[in-house]
Design an enzyme around this catalytic site. Structure first.
Site, mmCIF file in Angstrom:
data_model
loop_
_atom_site.group_PDB
_atom_site.id
_atom_site.type_symbol
_atom_site.label_atom_id
_atom_site.label_comp_id
_atom_site.label_asym_id
_atom_site.label_seq_id
_atom_site.Cartn_x
_atom_site.Cartn_y
_atom_site.Cartn_z
ATOM 1 N N TYR A 14 0.793 -1.224 0.000
ATOM 2 C CA TYR A 14 0.000 0.000 0.000
ATOM 3 C C TYR A 14 0.831 1.283 0.000
ATOM 4 C CZ TYR A 14 -3.607 -3.349 1.189
ATOM 5 O OH TYR A 14 -4.456 -4.422 1.172
ATOM 6 N N HIS A 19 -4.703 6.184 -0.874
ATOM 7 C CA HIS A 19 -5.329 6.020 0.435
ATOM 8 C C HIS A 19 -4.330 6.229 1.577
ATOM 9 C CE1 HIS A 19 -9.244 5.319 1.905
ATOM 10 N NE2 HIS A 19 -9.183 4.034 2.189
ATOM 11 N N TYR A 64 -5.076 -1.178 9.501
ATOM 12 C CA TYR A 64 -5.749 -1.023 8.221
ATOM 13 C C TYR A 64 -6.799 0.075 8.354
ATOM 14 C CZ TYR A 64 -3.165 -4.955 6.445
ATOM 15 O OH TYR A 64 -2.146 -5.774 6.062
ATOM 16 N N ASN A 66 -9.967 0.847 7.622
ATOM 17 C CA ASN A 66 -11.340 0.807 8.127
ATOM 18 C C ASN A 66 -11.433 0.549 9.622
ATOM 19 O OD1 ASN A 66 -11.988 1.291 5.499
ATOM 20 N ND2 ASN A 66 -12.872 -0.712 5.112
ATOM 21 N N ASN A 112 -14.154 5.930 5.246
ATOM 22 C CA ASN A 112 -14.422 4.859 6.210
ATOM 23 C C ASN A 112 -13.486 4.866 7.411
ATOM 24 O OD1 ASN A 112 -16.635 3.826 4.836
ATOM 25 N ND2 ASN A 112 -15.357 2.541 3.538
#
Length: 187
Positions: A14, A19, A64, A66, A112
């Site tokens: 990632y 994000h 992570y 969320n 989120n």
């Protein structure tokens, strides 16, 4: 002590994705203020130092996106920041790439990670700085788009400028307060 939390997803898969804007801003703040962000604490990687004359901890939750609230709640329980000393940094698909926006409080919008933080903290009265990542191309799902990396020299330049401006906004907020950062970032 100010608790500055950059939202993102852990792991090399990632790194540098849209994000992970929050992680990028934390890296910029760490570099600009010579703070090592390497210790594991409260489900996050953290580093403590001085920013704008104030004691601060830079945090990258490792839960992570969320589930970011799990780490943020632990960080708040440990460091006990005042309501205006928790600052959350994250991406915003409703802003153009690299555009920086500051809010002293507010809703989660479509994010989120912020929804989880607000739900678990039970409050919305903390500052946040968002950096725009733009909208997904036609036919793309948002969840797929946010996990891509900016492409092209212009996109990368805009995003890097956004990370630096967001880092400056944090520094101004800690040194000079709410009105100064609002003037710097604009409305």
């Amino acid at each position: 002590m100010y608790v500055i939390v950059g939202l993102g997803n852990p792991g090399s898969k990632y790194e540098h994705t849209r994000h992970n804007v929050g992680f990028e801003i934390i890296d910029a703040l760490a570099r600009r203020n010579r703070i090592s962000v390497e210790r594991s604490k409260c489900k996050a990687i953290v580093g403590e130092g001085i920013i704008g004359g104030q004691r601060a901890v830079l945090c990258k939750p490792q839960t992570y996106m969320n589930l970011s609230g799990e780490s943020v709640v632990q960080l708040c329980n440990w460091y006990k920041p005042e309501y205006d000393q928790l600052i959350v940094l994250f991406d915003d698909c409703d802003l153009p790439e690299g555009k920086v926006r500051f809010r002293a409080e507010g809703s989660a919008g479509t994010h989120n990670g912020m929804r989880n933080i607000i739900y678990l903290l039970g409050r919305t009265d903390f500052p946040r700085i968002r950096v725009g990542i733009g909208r997904p191309p036609e036919g793309w799902e948002l969840c797929d788009f946010v996990l891509t990396r900016p492409t092209g020299d212009e996109d990368k330049k805009l995003m890097n400028e956004g990370y630096e401006k967001a880092a400056q906004a944090v520094e101004i907020y800690l040194k000079d307060g709410l009105d100064a950062v609002r003037t710097f970032v604009g409305r």
